[in-house]
Design a protein around this motif. Structure first.
Motif, mmCIF file in Angstrom:
data_model
loop_
_atom_site.group_PDB
_atom_site.id
_atom_site.type_symbol
_atom_site.label_atom_id
_atom_site.label_comp_id
_atom_site.label_asym_id
_atom_site.label_seq_id
_atom_site.Cartn_x
_atom_site.Cartn_y
_atom_site.Cartn_z
ATOM 1 N N ASP A 58 0.782 -1.244 0.000
ATOM 2 C CA ASP A 58 0.000 0.000 0.000
ATOM 3 C C ASP A 58 0.812 1.292 0.000
ATOM 4 O O ASP A 58 0.338 2.302 -0.521
ATOM 5 C CB ASP A 58 -0.931 0.031 1.223
ATOM 6 N N ASP A 59 2.000 1.288 0.591
ATOM 7 C CA ASP A 59 2.674 2.552 0.872
ATOM 8 C C ASP A 59 4.002 2.758 0.158
ATOM 9 O O ASP A 59 4.560 3.855 0.210
ATOM 10 C CB ASP A 59 2.917 2.685 2.390
ATOM 11 N N ALA A 60 4.566 1.738 -0.462
ATOM 12 C CA ALA A 60 5.861 1.889 -1.139
ATOM 13 C C ALA A 60 5.723 2.808 -2.346
ATOM 14 O O ALA A 60 4.613 3.067 -2.847
ATOM 15 C CB ALA A 60 6.386 0.526 -1.570
ATOM 16 N N GLU A 61 6.841 3.305 -2.824
ATOM 17 C CA GLU A 61 6.813 4.171 -4.006
ATOM 18 C C GLU A 61 6.202 3.435 -5.191
ATOM 19 O O GLU A 61 5.455 4.002 -5.974
ATOM 20 C CB GLU A 61 8.239 4.627 -4.343
ATOM 21 N N GLU A 62 6.524 2.140 -5.299
ATOM 22 C CA GLU A 62 5.927 1.299 -6.341
ATOM 23 C C GLU A 62 5.283 0.099 -5.649
ATOM 24 O O GLU A 62 5.969 -0.843 -5.238
ATOM 25 C CB GLU A 62 6.978 0.828 -7.344
#
Length: 486
Positions: A107-111
């Motif tokens: 949900d929160d990573a750059e990709e």
């Protein structure tokens, strides 16, 4: 932290050291080299980070595929960075920390990634902690077991993506996209593609054998009996190192696929090889130079990294196949079936470029009256494998039903079922480990969208019936609507 991957051929190429004999260097490299593709994780002082590097080495010695090790390595690198930012390491991480890493990846990573990709990450993390437990670095996995077992995975099974071609679509794909013809089978004077005979032959070989791209694109001439100008009508290929999970199987190559190879082998391939002689000679030291083909094409003997060795063809990995050439006395002959510029075997990315250009051509001609309907997303080579599986499954099923009818048997005997079961035959041909994988093709034997079109074509053609009208008719509501109350 810095991540590297073992590449002993690169070390061999750059191994010229003043005062060091080349043969001694080859022997030292053989004694100390890691298996190709082994991940190596180093700190800022270029020292191995333990115990992760030891786990990578165990994976390599257990012959884990380089592609899998690379995927595992990037997953672990991200996990270590995630924990390090929180002042933690693999030993001090808790279940909450691992689950937060999962949430960050999804949900929160750059990709962000999808659940199937996380399942691969979960497999890597699980195997890492199993190793840490084995060596006593931790006492147990930091997460509790669930109904699915001790796994971080999503617990959901993903359906196989099956997309096949009809005969008109395949001919259009092969002849217009790859071979540069027009949709009505004429010559296209504006075609500027490269090596259409090679590309068309590769397309036919992929369809008629059901091989994956890493299998058909890495074939060597001796595997097909094509060394020394041989032209067998049909042949069988034994796969091992290039097969998925290195699962051995035999593949039958029919006459039509062998026949379509002939224009490429006669016209295009000699030109490519002749033009690449200077490049091959310049790279001579980096190649596996074969001096003798043994055992009816099953073994190759030659010089590799300064040593005379013998290799079993089916056990040669794609990297070794790409640098395998035959010393003919008059030049170096690449033993790869499909070669590109420089005499080297085409890489997977090279074949992708061929496919992308073919798709662009298909779209250019899509308005032609002879062009079939194209799918929304471009075809991939694996669609040819799905087409092979479905066509073979349909044919075998009809054949079994026909045999049962001709024998007037109410039910097939057990022996007939065992020897003629279409699913088991297709499973063996495709190299599936489990029958359940092959069984997924059954639902695609008929195109459900086509059935919907056929079901409502007659109604929509008359007055443009709406879905409300259709629903009313199906539920027998029209009669009640027209019946006046008395």
């Amino acid at each position: 932290m810095r991540l590297y991957f073992a590449n002993h051929r690169a070390v061999w190429r750059g191994g010229d050291v003043a005062g060091v004999d080349r043969t001694l260097f080859a022997e030292a490299l053989l004694r100390h080299k890691l298996p190709a593709g082994t991940p190596v994780l180093l700190d800022d002082a270029m020292r191995p980070i333990e115990p992760v590097s030891s786990w990578f080495r165990r994976l390599a010695l257990r012959r884990k595929r380089p592609k899998t090790m690379r995927s595992y390595a990037y997953t672990v690198l991200m996990l270590l960075g995630f924990l390090q930012a929180r002042g933690l390491d693999l030993r001090s991480a808790t279940e909450s920390d691992i689950l937060q890493f999962r949430q960050w990846r999804l949900d929160d990573a750059e990709e962000t990634i999808e659940e199937p990709s996380w399942d691969r990450d979960a497999a890597a993390i699980g195997q890492l902690y199993d190793f840490l437990k084995d060596i006593g670095y931790v006492t147990a996995r930091p997460w509790r077991s669930t109904l699915q077992g001790e796994s971080l995975g999503s617990g959901t099974s993903t359906d196989v993506r099956v997309r096949h071609m009809e005969i008109e679509q395949y001919v259009y794909f092969r002849d217009v996209g790859f071979a540069g013809l027009t949709p009505d089978a004429g010559l296209d004077a504006t075609f500027h593609g490269w090596r259409p005979h090679r590309n068309r032959a590769a397309c036919e070989l992929a369809l008629l054998t059901g091989m994956r791209i890493q299998e058909w694109s890495t074939l060597l001439l001796p595997e097909l009996g094509l060394e020394s100008g041989g032209r067998p009508r049909t042949t069988d290929v034994d796969l091992a190192a290039c097969a998925k999970r290195k699962q051995p199987r035999s593949v039958y190559v029919p006459a039509d696929a062998m026949e379509l190879l002939d224009p490429y082998l006669t016209i295009e391939r000699p030109e490519i090889v002749a033009a690449s002689q200077r490049t091959l000679r310049r790279q001579h030291r980096d190649l596996f130079v074969v001096t003798r083909i043994e055992g009816d094409g099953r073994r190759l003997r030659g010089v590799l990294e300064g040593r005379t060795v013998t290799r079993v063809v089916k056990d040669m990995d794609p990297d070794l196949r790409r640098v395998t050439v035959l010393e003919t006395g008059g030049g170096l002959e690449p033993l790869a079936l499909f070669v590109g510029r420089g005499g080297k075997m085409l890489s997977f990315s090279g074949w992708d470029r061929v496919r992308w250009r073919a798709w662009d051509r298909l779209q250019t001609w899509s308005s032609h009256q002879a062009a079939p309907q194209l799918p929304r997303h471009r075809w991939v080579y694996h669609d040819l494998r799905h087409t092979f599986a479905l066509r073979l499954l349909i044919f075998l099923t009809r054949e079994v039903l026909g045999d049962a009818a001709s024998q007037e048997l109410p039910i097939a005997t057990l022996l007939d079922h065992m020897t003629g079961n279409p699913l088991l035959i297709v499973q063996r041909r495709l190299g599936h480990l489990r029958p359940s994988t092959t069984y997924r093709y059954v639902r695609y034997l008929k195109d459900p969208m086509r059935e919907v079109d056929d079901a409502f074509r007659e109604w929509t053609a008359v007055g443009g019936a709406s879905y409300i009208t259709i629903a009313r008719h199906m539920m027998n509501l029209e009669e009640h609507a027209h019946a006046a109350p008395r």
